[in-house]
Structures are given as structure tokens and as C-alpha cells.
Design a protein around this motif. Structure first.
Motif, PDB file in Angstrom:
ATOM      1  N   GLU A 180      14.736  23.359  29.212  1.00 42.39           N
ATOM      2  CA  GLU A 180      15.872  22.697  28.580  1.00 42.39           C
ATOM      3  C   GLU A 180      16.788  22.064  29.611  1.00 42.39           C
ATOM      4  O   GLU A 180      17.373  20.996  29.370  1.00 42.39           O
ATOM      5  N   THR A 181      16.916  22.695  30.777  1.00 43.58           N
ATOM      6  CA  THR A 181      17.744  22.145  31.850  1.00 43.58           C
ATOM      7  C   THR A 181      17.169  20.825  32.356  1.00 43.58           C
ATOM      8  O   THR A 181      17.903  19.858  32.583  1.00 43.58           O
ATOM      9  N   GLU A 182      15.846  20.768  32.523  1.00 46.91           N
ATOM     10  CA  GLU A 182      15.195  19.525  32.951  1.00 46.91           C
ATOM     11  C   GLU A 182      15.393  18.427  31.915  1.00 46.91           C
ATOM     12  O   GLU A 182      15.673  17.264  32.256  1.00 46.91           O
ATOM     13  N   LYS A 183      15.237  18.777  30.643  1.00 42.88           N
ATOM     14  CA  LYS A 183      15.434  17.810  29.566  1.00 42.88           C
ATOM     15  C   LYS A 183      16.873  17.288  29.573  1.00 42.88           C
ATOM     16  O   LYS A 183      17.113  16.095  29.433  1.00 42.88           O
ATOM     17  N   TYR A 184      17.808  18.202  29.730  1.00 38.37           N
ATOM     18  CA  TYR A 184      19.222  17.842  29.718  1.00 38.37           C
ATOM     19  C   TYR A 184      19.566  16.892  30.864  1.00 38.37           C
ATOM     20  O   TYR A 184      20.280  15.902  30.679  1.00 38.37           O
ATOM     21  N   ASN A 185      19.052  17.165  32.030  1.00 38.12           N
ATOM     22  CA  ASN A 185      19.362  16.322  33.185  1.00 38.12           C
ATOM     23  C   ASN A 185      18.699  14.948  33.088  1.00 38.12           C
ATOM     24  O   ASN A 185      19.241  13.966  33.605  1.00 38.12           O
ATOM     25  N   LYS A 186      17.554  14.872  32.423  1.00 38.88           N
ATOM     26  CA  LYS A 186      16.932  13.577  32.171  1.00 38.88           C
ATOM     27  C   LYS A 186      17.836  12.734  31.261  1.00 38.88           C
ATOM     28  O   LYS A 186      18.013  11.529  31.478  1.00 38.88           O
ATOM     29  N   ILE A 187      18.419  13.378  30.253  1.00 35.04           N
ATOM     30  CA  ILE A 187      19.329  12.683  29.348  1.00 35.04           C
ATOM     31  C   ILE A 187      20.578  12.230  30.095  1.00 35.04           C
ATOM     32  O   ILE A 187      21.042  11.092  29.933  1.00 35.04           O
ATOM     33  N   LEU A 188      21.116  13.114  30.919  1.00 34.89           N
ATOM     34  CA  LEU A 188      22.318  12.771  31.698  1.00 34.89           C
ATOM     35  C   LEU A 188      22.066  11.575  32.604  1.00 34.89           C
ATOM     36  O   LEU A 188      22.947  10.724  32.792  1.00 34.89           O
ATOM     37  N   GLN A 189      20.868  11.518  33.183  1.00 36.39           N
ATOM     38  CA  GLN A 189      20.527  10.399  34.061  1.00 36.39           C
ATOM     39  C   GLN A 189      20.554   9.081  33.286  1.00 36.39           C
ATOM     40  O   GLN A 189      21.061   8.068  33.768  1.00 36.39           O
ATOM     41  N   TRP A 190      20.023   9.105  32.052  1.00 37.57           N
ATOM     42  CA  TRP A 190      20.036   7.898  31.225  1.00 37.57           C
ATOM     43  C   TRP A 190      21.465   7.509  30.860  1.00 37.57           C
ATOM     44  O   TRP A 190      21.831   6.331  30.903  1.00 37.57           O
ATOM     45  N   PHE A 191      22.286   8.482  30.515  1.00 42.34           N
ATOM     46  CA  PHE A 191      23.692   8.212  30.228  1.00 42.34           C
ATOM     47  C   PHE A 191      24.388   7.595  31.441  1.00 42.34           C
ATOM     48  O   PHE A 191      25.172   6.654  31.316  1.00 42.34           O
ATOM     49  N   GLU A 192      24.089   8.142  32.610  1.00 39.75           N
ATOM     50  CA  GLU A 192      24.706   7.647  33.849  1.00 39.75           C
ATOM     51  C   GLU A 192      24.268   6.206  34.125  1.00 39.75           C
ATOM     52  O   GLU A 192      25.095   5.356  34.494  1.00 39.75           O
ATOM     53  N   GLU A 193      22.988   5.921  33.958  1.00 39.65           N
ATOM     54  CA  GLU A 193      22.478   4.579  34.201  1.00 39.65           C
ATOM     55  C   GLU A 193      23.120   3.550  33.270  1.00 39.65           C
ATOM     56  O   GLU A 193      23.277   2.384  33.630  1.00 39.65           O
ATOM     57  N   ASN A 194      23.509   3.990  32.083  1.00 37.03           N
ATOM     58  CA  ASN A 194      24.127   3.087  31.106  1.00 37.03           C
ATOM     59  C   ASN A 194      25.648   3.208  31.067  1.00 37.03           C
ATOM     60  O   ASN A 194      26.292   2.660  30.161  1.00 37.03           O
ATOM     61  N   LYS A 195      26.194   3.914  32.052  1.00 34.01           N
ATOM     62  CA  LYS A 195      27.641   4.007  32.266  1.00 34.01           C
ATOM     63  C   LYS A 195      28.408   4.569  31.061  1.00 34.01           C
ATOM     64  O   LYS A 195      29.495   4.123  30.720  1.00 34.01           O
ATOM     65  N   ILE A 196      27.806   5.577  30.422  1.00 32.41           N
ATOM     66  CA  ILE A 196      28.480   6.217  29.284  1.00 32.41           C
ATOM     67  C   ILE A 196      28.521   7.736  29.429  1.00 32.41           C
ATOM     68  O   ILE A 196      28.934   8.442  28.504  1.00 32.41           O
ATOM     69  N   LYS A 197      28.114   8.252  30.569  1.00 34.90           N
ATOM     70  CA  LYS A 197      27.978   9.699  30.747  1.00 34.90           C
ATOM     71  C   LYS A 197      29.284  10.443  30.477  1.00 34.90           C
ATOM     72  O   LYS A 197      29.325  11.368  29.653  1.00 34.90           O
ATOM     73  N   SER A 198      30.344  10.084  31.165  1.00 36.71           N
ATOM     74  CA  SER A 198      31.619  10.795  31.015  1.00 36.71           C
ATOM     75  C   SER A 198      32.147  10.688  29.587  1.00 36.71           C
ATOM     76  O   SER A 198      32.636  11.671  29.016  1.00 36.71           O
ATOM     77  N   TYR A 199      32.018   9.500  29.012  1.00 40.33           N
ATOM     78  CA  TYR A 199      32.526   9.283  27.654  1.00 40.33           C
ATOM     79  C   TYR A 199      31.789  10.164  26.648  1.00 40.33           C
ATOM     80  O   TYR A 199      32.407  10.801  25.785  1.00 40.33           O
ATOM     81  N   VAL A 200      30.469  10.219  26.754  1.00 30.44           N
ATOM     82  CA  VAL A 200      29.672  11.006  25.817  1.00 30.44           C
ATOM     83  C   VAL A 200      29.928  12.496  25.991  1.00 30.44           C
ATOM     84  O   VAL A 200      30.144  13.225  25.016  1.00 30.44           O
ATOM     85  N   LEU A 201      29.918  12.978  27.230  1.00 32.80           N
ATOM     86  CA  LEU A 201      30.098  14.415  27.461  1.00 32.80           C
ATOM     87  C   LEU A 201      31.488  14.875  27.047  1.00 32.80           C
ATOM     88  O   LEU A 201      31.639  15.989  26.523  1.00 32.80           O
ATOM     89  N   ASN A 202      32.489  14.057  27.265  1.00 32.26           N
ATOM     90  CA  ASN A 202      33.846  14.420  26.821  1.00 32.26           C
ATOM     91  C   ASN A 202      33.913  14.534  25.305  1.00 32.26           C
ATOM     92  O   ASN A 202      34.589  15.417  24.765  1.00 32.26           O
ATOM     93  N   PHE A 203      33.204  13.669  24.604  1.00 31.02           N
ATOM     94  CA  PHE A 203      33.197  13.722  23.147  1.00 31.02           C
ATOM     95  C   PHE A 203      32.453  14.943  22.630  1.00 31.02           C
ATOM     96  O   PHE A 203      32.940  15.637  21.726  1.00 31.02           O
ATOM     97  N   ILE A 204      31.303  15.223  23.212  1.00 26.23           N
ATOM     98  CA  ILE A 204      30.496  16.360  22.768  1.00 26.23           C
ATOM     99  C   ILE A 204      31.229  17.676  23.000  1.00 26.23           C
ATOM    100  O   ILE A 204      31.178  18.583  22.166  1.00 26.23           O
ATOM    101  N   SER A 205      31.884  17.797  24.131  1.00 25.76           N
ATOM    102  CA  SER A 205      32.549  19.060  24.490  1.00 25.76           C
ATOM    103  C   SER A 205      33.933  19.187  23.896  1.00 25.76           C
ATOM    104  O   SER A 205      34.672  20.103  24.227  1.00 25.76           O
ATOM    105  N   ASN A 206      34.311  18.269  23.035  1.00 24.07           N
ATOM    106  CA  ASN A 206      35.645  18.287  22.412  1.00 24.07           C
ATOM    107  C   ASN A 206      35.932  19.611  21.703  1.00 24.07           C
ATOM    108  O   ASN A 206      35.087  20.123  20.996  1.00 24.07           O
TER     109      ASN A 206
END
Length: 206
Positions: A180-206
Motif C-alpha cells: 500500500e505504501t508503494e501504491k500511495y507513493n506512486k499516486i503522490l508522484q502523479w499528483f506532484e507531476e501535475n502540481k496538485i499534490k499539496s492541494y489534494v492532500l490538504n483536502f483529503i486530510s481535512n
């Protein structure tokens, strides 16, 4: 599954009026799921949620519209898949330093009630759980802490994250989920490449 309520709301995003179809589906007396459906920039959005994390239809509508603004129509389906996977991981596990940990959960059926033990041991030997100081004389299982799985998990998450923040001590390795950690980091990498990582994680962890 039964739809017990529905409505149509008006939402304004950057000057554009959006018609949001909202509905609530229930599976039993305690569990329900809300759904929003709308179209924005020729993208059909359909998303389920509940308000356990204090996210409501207008929060989710604005979030999805902003995502479409940021990444466009072509990438939205892939985003939705990744976003839903992140939601599942965040709901079911504890995420620390981009690693996924699964707490120990044990159940004890007793009559019509189910009691839970939910805990996690940190690397310094400290055992954390999700119990709070609720009066055990309460008669409703929703208010008895050992019967309220969602509350126990939520409190444990908070305590583990606070402990890690204050002492920089992670959970024991036995709780780490490598796949699950590998899967999660793959997703984070895609978010980072599309410049939405911080925005998405802040929303999810609300």
C-alpha cells in the motif's frame, strides 16, 4: 441501498452557475452515503462522500471544479481513480511520512453489540489506542467508546500523528504495509507531476 433524500443545489464557481444534484443513500439505520453529480467544463462529475470528515457537498463541488481547472478534462478520470484510492487509504489506515500503517483491530461480539480494541505500538514501546473518557454507563452503543469503531480509529490516528510530530518516533515495523505504501507513493508522484499534490492532500486530510 435506498435513496432516502435528494435535492438540487445551485453552486457558483468563478462566475459559472452549476446545477448540483445531491442524493443520500442508506444501507441500514446507521450507514449512509451522499452523492453529488454535476457537469463542469464538459466533465461529468459523480462523487460519493459522507460528512464524517466535515466535508459537505459544496466543499467537494468546489474541490472538483478546481481540480478540473488545474489539470483539464483529459486527466480527470485518472485523477478520480487516484483520488478515490487515496481516500480509501486515508480512511482505513494511518499515513505517516508517506508510509501506510495498519492498526491492530480486534472485535468482541457481545449480544447485539460489537466491542473493538484498536491500538498501535510505537517504536519506543509506547502503546496508543483510541479510547476517550466517555462515561461507560451510557446505554446507546453509539456513545459507548468500545462500540464506536469510527471514533476509536479517528482518535488513534490523531494520537499517533501527534506522538510522531512531537517525538519523531514512528510505529513499529509490523504495522507497515509495504504494498500500500508503494501504491500511495506512486499516486503522490502523479499528483506532484501535475502540481496538485499539496492541494489534494490538504483536502483529503481535512
Amino acid at each position: 441501498m435506498t435513496t432516502v433524500n435528494s435535492d438540487i443545489y445551485a453552486y457558483n464557481h468563478n462566475g459559472q452557475n452549476i446545477k448540483v444534484h445531491w442524493s443520500r443513500d442508506t444501507y441500514d439505520e446507521k450507514e449512509y452515503t451522499d452523492r453529488i453529480e454535476f457537469n463542469y467544463k464538459d466533465v461529468d462529475v459523480s462523487e460519493c462522500y459522507n460528512d464524517k470528515k466535515n466535508v459537505y457537498w459544496y466543499d467537494l463541488t468546489g474541490f472538483m471544479c478546481n481540480i478540473i481547472d488545474k489539470i483539464g478534462k483529459d486527466k480527470f478520470d485518472k485523477f478520480k481513480n487516484y483520488y478515490n484510492e487515496c481516500e480509501i487509504l486515508d480512511n482505513e489506515y494511518i499515513i505517516l511520512d508517506n508510509k501506510i500503517y495498519k492498526p491492530y483491530i480486534n472485535t468482541f461480539p457481545y449480544g447485539r453489540f460489537t466491542y473493538y480494541i484498536i491500538e498501535m505500538k510505537m517504536k519506543d514501546g509506547r502503546l496508543l489506542d483510541g479510547k476517550s473518557n466517555i462515561d461507560i454507563r451510557c446505554t446507546s452503543p453509539y456513545y459507548i467508546e468500545e462500540c464506536n469503531k469510527d471514533k476509536l480509529i479517528s482518535m488513534l490516528k490523531y494520537r499517533v500523528k501527534q506522538y510522531y510530530k512531537e517525538k519523531k518516533i514512528p510505529p513499529e515495523g509490523e504495522y507497515l504495509l509495504k504494498e500500500e505504501t508503494e501504491k500511495y507513493n506512486k499516486i503522490l508522484q502523479w499528483f506532484e507531476e501535475n502540481k496538485i499534490k499539496s492541494y489534494v492532500l490538504n483536502f483529503i486530510s481535512n
